[in-house]
Design a protein around this motif. Structure first.
Motif, PDB file in Angstrom:
ATOM      1  N   GLU A   1      20.610   8.055   0.220  1.00 15.88           N
ATOM      2  CA  GLU A   1      20.368   8.504   1.582  1.00 15.88           C
ATOM      3  C   GLU A   1      21.229   9.725   1.858  1.00 15.88           C
ATOM      4  O   GLU A   1      22.426   9.732   1.581  1.00 15.88           O
TER       5      GLU A   1
ATOM      6  N   GLY B   1      22.362  12.495   4.795  1.00 14.18           N
ATOM      7  CA  GLY B   1      22.411  12.746   6.223  1.00 14.18           C
ATOM      8  C   GLY B   1      22.415  14.235   6.511  1.00 14.18           C
ATOM      9  O   GLY B   1      22.339  15.065   5.602  1.00 14.18           O
TER      10      GLY B   1
ATOM     11  N   GLN C   1      27.945  15.823   6.953  1.00 15.44           N
ATOM     12  CA  GLN C   1      28.592  15.772   5.651  1.00 15.44           C
ATOM     13  C   GLN C   1      29.851  16.633   5.623  1.00 15.44           C
ATOM     14  O   GLN C   1      30.782  16.356   4.898  1.00 15.44           O
TER      15      GLN C   1
END
Length: 115
Positions: A104, A106, A111
């Motif tokens: 996954e 984001g 990040q």
């Protein structure tokens, strides 16, 4: 690497076209297809060569339930034959149906620690 003649792919092309509901469109100009048909056509062109590695971007977007299930079935067959399927998708049902591993990702800002 020598290029294989179209006749060697024709049976696979016909099978994929029928399974992905594209058989009646084999002679059509690809630019006249709907968005969902274009997506299925792009996946079918990759599947026709039975690749060892297949990279897909949102392969189930715009598909009805029947076509979605057929596409997942085709990809499961490919995996069971030893191929690797890598897909970028927002379709969690697709991931659950086909996924072995899920990464996954984001938003880029999150990040980097930005608010």
């Amino acid at each position: 690497m020598a290029r294989e003649p179209e006749t060697s792919f024709r049976p696979r092309i016909n099978e994929l076209a029928e399974r992905l509901r594209l058989g009646h469109l084999l002679a059509a100009n690809p630019f006249t297809l709907s968005g969902g048909e274009k997506r299925r056509l792009s996946v079918a062109t990759m599947l026709a060569t039975s690749p060892d590695i297949l990279v897909l971007d949102e392969p189930t977007f715009g598909q009805d339930a029947g076509t979605w299930a057929e596409l997942v079935g085709l990809l499961r067959e490919l995996v069971s034959e030893g191929s690797c399927v890598l897909s970028v998708t927002h379709d969690t049902d697709f991931t659950e149906a086909l996924g072995n591993r899920v990464l996954e990702v984001g938003p880029v800002a999150a990040q980097r620690g930005a608010p």
